[in-house]
Motif scaffolding. Structure first.
Motif, PDB file in Angstrom:
ATOM      1  N   GLU A  91      60.590  89.607  29.062  1.00  0.00           N
ATOM      2  CA  GLU A  91      60.126  90.357  28.025  1.00  0.00           C
ATOM      3  C   GLU A  91      60.597  89.211  26.867  1.00  0.00           C
ATOM      4  N   TYR A  92      59.663  89.465  25.739  1.00  0.00           N
ATOM      5  CA  TYR A  92      59.867  88.847  24.550  1.00  0.00           C
ATOM      6  C   TYR A  92      59.161  89.574  23.488  1.00  0.00           C
ATOM      7  N   GLU A  93      59.743  89.136  22.220  1.00  0.00           N
ATOM      8  CA  GLU A  93      59.098  89.658  20.998  1.00  0.00           C
ATOM      9  C   GLU A  93      58.859  88.615  19.902  1.00  0.00           C
ATOM     10  N   ILE A  94      58.002  88.641  19.187  1.00  0.00           N
ATOM     11  CA  ILE A  94      57.671  87.375  18.298  1.00  0.00           C
ATOM     12  C   ILE A  94      57.229  88.205  16.935  1.00  0.00           C
ATOM     13  N   ASN A  95      57.782  87.779  15.758  1.00  0.00           N
ATOM     14  CA  ASN A  95      57.652  88.559  14.320  1.00  0.00           C
ATOM     15  C   ASN A  95      56.285  87.823  13.951  1.00  0.00           C
ATOM     16  N   GLN A  96      55.769  88.343  12.749  1.00  0.00           N
ATOM     17  CA  GLN A  96      54.430  87.774  12.169  1.00  0.00           C
ATOM     18  C   GLN A  96      54.573  86.282  11.845  1.00  0.00           C
ATOM     19  N   GLN A  97      55.828  85.780  11.468  1.00  0.00           N
ATOM     20  CA  GLN A  97      55.693  84.194  11.226  1.00  0.00           C
ATOM     21  C   GLN A  97      55.756  83.363  12.572  1.00  0.00           C
ATOM     22  N   GLY A  98      55.504  84.158  13.707  1.00  0.00           N
ATOM     23  CA  GLY A  98      55.332  83.273  14.873  1.00  0.00           C
ATOM     24  C   GLY A  98      56.916  82.707  15.450  1.00  0.00           C
ATOM     25  N   GLU A  99      57.686  83.455  14.826  1.00  0.00           N
ATOM     26  CA  GLU A  99      59.259  83.131  15.265  1.00  0.00           C
ATOM     27  C   GLU A  99      59.916  83.909  16.475  1.00  0.00           C
ATOM     28  N   LEU A 100      60.308  83.526  17.434  1.00  0.00           N
ATOM     29  CA  LEU A 100      60.862  84.114  18.511  1.00  0.00           C
ATOM     30  C   LEU A 100      62.102  85.049  18.041  1.00  0.00           C
ATOM     31  N   LYS A 101      61.907  86.411  18.216  1.00  0.00           N
ATOM     32  CA  LYS A 101      62.986  87.388  17.862  1.00  0.00           C
ATOM     33  C   LYS A 101      63.852  87.836  19.203  1.00  0.00           C
ATOM     34  N   LYS A 102      63.304  87.746  20.269  1.00  0.00           N
ATOM     35  CA  LYS A 102      63.955  88.358  21.396  1.00  0.00           C
ATOM     36  C   LYS A 102      63.184  87.732  22.677  1.00  0.00           C
ATOM     37  N   PHE A 103      64.057  87.263  23.766  1.00  0.00           N
ATOM     38  CA  PHE A 103      63.617  86.801  25.037  1.00  0.00           C
ATOM     39  C   PHE A 103      64.666  87.267  25.973  1.00  0.00           C
ATOM     40  N   ARG A 104      64.210  87.749  27.330  1.00  0.00           N
ATOM     41  CA  ARG A 104      64.884  88.161  28.451  1.00  0.00           C
ATOM     42  C   ARG A 104      64.014  88.013  29.701  1.00  0.00           C
ATOM     43  N   ALA A 105      64.809  87.314  30.598  1.00  0.00           N
ATOM     44  CA  ALA A 105      64.060  87.351  32.138  1.00  0.00           C
ATOM     45  C   ALA A 105      65.227  87.650  32.834  1.00  0.00           C
ATOM     46  N   GLU A 106      64.969  88.688  33.726  1.00  0.00           N
ATOM     47  CA  GLU A 106      65.919  89.134  34.928  1.00  0.00           C
ATOM     48  C   GLU A 106      65.362  88.922  36.355  1.00  0.00           C
ATOM     49  N   GLY A 107      66.357  88.835  37.227  1.00  0.00           N
ATOM     50  CA  GLY A 107      66.042  88.789  38.746  1.00  0.00           C
ATOM     51  C   GLY A 107      65.684  87.321  38.996  1.00  0.00           C
ATOM     52  N   LYS A 108      66.459  86.667  39.550  1.00  0.00           N
ATOM     53  CA  LYS A 108      65.888  85.223  40.229  1.00  0.00           C
ATOM     54  C   LYS A 108      65.162  84.686  39.012  1.00  0.00           C
ATOM     55  N   ALA A 109      65.724  84.633  37.821  1.00  0.00           N
ATOM     56  CA  ALA A 109      65.135  83.966  36.773  1.00  0.00           C
ATOM     57  C   ALA A 109      65.208  82.465  36.683  1.00  0.00           C
ATOM     58  N   GLU A 110      64.354  81.756  36.185  1.00  0.00           N
ATOM     59  CA  GLU A 110      63.916  80.379  36.210  1.00  0.00           C
ATOM     60  C   GLU A 110      63.205  79.772  35.085  1.00  0.00           C
ATOM     61  N   ILE A 111      63.513  78.671  34.417  1.00  0.00           N
ATOM     62  CA  ILE A 111      62.864  78.126  33.123  1.00  0.00           C
ATOM     63  C   ILE A 111      62.791  76.701  33.553  1.00  0.00           C
ATOM     64  N   ARG A 112      61.803  76.238  33.552  1.00  0.00           N
ATOM     65  CA  ARG A 112      61.815  74.686  33.905  1.00  0.00           C
ATOM     66  C   ARG A 112      60.723  73.985  32.882  1.00  0.00           C
ATOM     67  N   GLY A 113      61.207  72.923  32.287  1.00  0.00           N
ATOM     68  CA  GLY A 113      60.495  72.270  31.108  1.00  0.00           C
ATOM     69  C   GLY A 113      59.989  70.753  31.808  1.00  0.00           C
ATOM     70  N   SER A 114      58.570  70.470  31.564  1.00  0.00           N
ATOM     71  CA  SER A 114      58.268  69.264  32.119  1.00  0.00           C
ATOM     72  C   SER A 114      57.194  68.680  30.906  1.00  0.00           C
ATOM     73  N   GLY A 115      57.147  67.216  30.781  1.00  0.00           N
ATOM     74  CA  GLY A 115      55.943  66.680  30.115  1.00  0.00           C
ATOM     75  C   GLY A 115      56.349  65.176  29.819  1.00  0.00           C
ATOM     76  N   VAL A 116      55.212  64.574  29.331  1.00  0.00           N
ATOM     77  CA  VAL A 116      55.267  63.216  29.302  1.00  0.00           C
ATOM     78  C   VAL A 116      56.550  62.809  28.230  1.00  0.00           C
ATOM     79  N   ASN A 117      56.500  63.548  27.221  1.00  0.00           N
ATOM     80  CA  ASN A 117      57.632  63.359  26.074  1.00  0.00           C
ATOM     81  C   ASN A 117      58.946  64.325  26.088  1.00  0.00           C
ATOM     82  N   ARG A 118      59.169  64.670  27.396  1.00  0.00           N
ATOM     83  CA  ARG A 118      60.410  65.430  27.568  1.00  0.00           C
ATOM     84  C   ARG A 118      61.035  65.225  28.636  1.00  0.00           C
ATOM     85  N   LYS A 119      62.439  65.125  28.576  1.00  0.00           N
ATOM     86  CA  LYS A 119      63.198  65.297  29.922  1.00  0.00           C
ATOM     87  C   LYS A 119      63.007  66.640  30.837  1.00  0.00           C
ATOM     88  N   SER A 120      62.777  66.332  31.893  1.00  0.00           N
ATOM     89  CA  SER A 120      62.545  67.594  32.881  1.00  0.00           C
ATOM     90  C   SER A 120      63.890  68.002  33.170  1.00  0.00           C
TER      91      SER A 120
END
Length: 285
Positions: A91-120
């Motif tokens: 679940e996540y929540e965003i205000n009208q300015q596009g800013e993240l107010k809340k984020f939560r991931a539960e149960g075997k949660a994983e976040i993975r970042g990748s791309g040419v201009n960022r470290k994996s």
């Protein structure tokens, strides 16, 4: 359309839901920050068993999202950078300015970042959520999964890990285990350890300062590689220079090769403090 209010509409779907959203701005961390947590809103691909979307009426942008059951998210930028999230519930929540107010991931949660201009990078655990001040991403263990953070400089496991959103700084607490990657492009390793192999560390707590490349392990800290080891109440390591400092109840065990063709010796030294300087390669106890 399940329900509506003066400011937003609520959409709810169940049963192998697929959604492809497009928007403007970056509701997560800044794109030029070192954070793993960048929720690009140029394009979002979502799948889950159940999905609830709340949308701002005036700007037609997502206000909040709740997903349950085999959740899979892909946040994609125009440049091809990508953040992937999976969990049992998100679940996540965003205000009208596009800013993240809340984020939560539960149960075997994983976040993975990748791309040419960022470290994996990859963060995983029982739950992952945004701190109240929205400056840190917190990764916590559950009964079956430890908190883990896998990055170029080190792989980290602990009961709890805090990751700065405006930097690559991090903190860990509770049964900390780390594997600091080999640095074969440099002649100098950490202290008297070889740069050609990874080193292993255990401690109660850890802090990492990315700009300085410095690790601080505290609480019965121990670093080892093969049969060589160094333990102390606190160990400070400079990953870039190879400098190593130990303080309180220091004990070092390492192999020493005499210059005059004598057999290799195994040395054990104890002290209250130890410093290893990479320039002269001396250990001072």
């Amino acid at each position: 359309l399940s329900s509506s209010s003066a400011a937003s509409d609520v959409y709810k779907r169940q049963g192998n839901v697929r959604a492809d959203l497009k928007g403007h701005g970056v509701p997560g961390a800044s794109e030029d920050s070192g954070s793993i947590f960048r929720l690009y809103s140029d394009r979002q691909e979502i799948s889950a068993r159940e999905l609830t979307l709340t949308v701002y009426q005036k700007v037609a942008e997502v206000r909040s999202l709740s997903a349950k059951g085999e959740c899979r998210f892909r946040f994609i930028s125009h440049e091809g950078e990508e953040t992937g999230i999976q969990a049992d519930a998100v679940e996540y929540e965003i205000n009208q300015q596009g800013e993240l107010k809340k984020f939560r991931a539960e149960g075997k949660a994983e976040i993975r970042g990748s791309g040419v201009n960022r470290k994996s990078d990859c963060a995983s655990g029982g739950k992952i959520y945004l701190s109240e001040n929205r400056n840190e991403l917190i990764i916590e263990k559950n009964d079956s999964l430890p908190a883990r953070l896998n990055r170029e400089e080190a792989d980290l496991e602990a009961d709890s890990i805090r990751l700065g959103l405006s930097s690559r700084d991090s903190e860990a607490s509770g049964s900390v285990k780390a594997v600091i990657a080999a640095a074969e492009d440099r002649e100098e390793g950490l202290g008297f350890f070889s740069a050609a192999k990874p080193v292993y560390v255990s401690s109660a707590d850890m802090r990492y300062y990315d700009a300085a490349g410095r690790f601080i392990f505290s609480g019965k800290a121990r670093i080892w590689q093969d049969d060589d080891s160094l333990s102390a109440e606190e160990l400070v390591m400079d990953r870039e220079s190879g400098a190593l400092h130990g303080e309180n109840q220091v004990e070092a065990v390492f192999h020493f090769s005499p210059a005059d063709d004598k057999p290799e010796e195994r040395i054990r030294l104890s002290a209250e403090e130890m410093n290893y300087g990479p320039r002269n390669q001396n250990m001072d106890f």
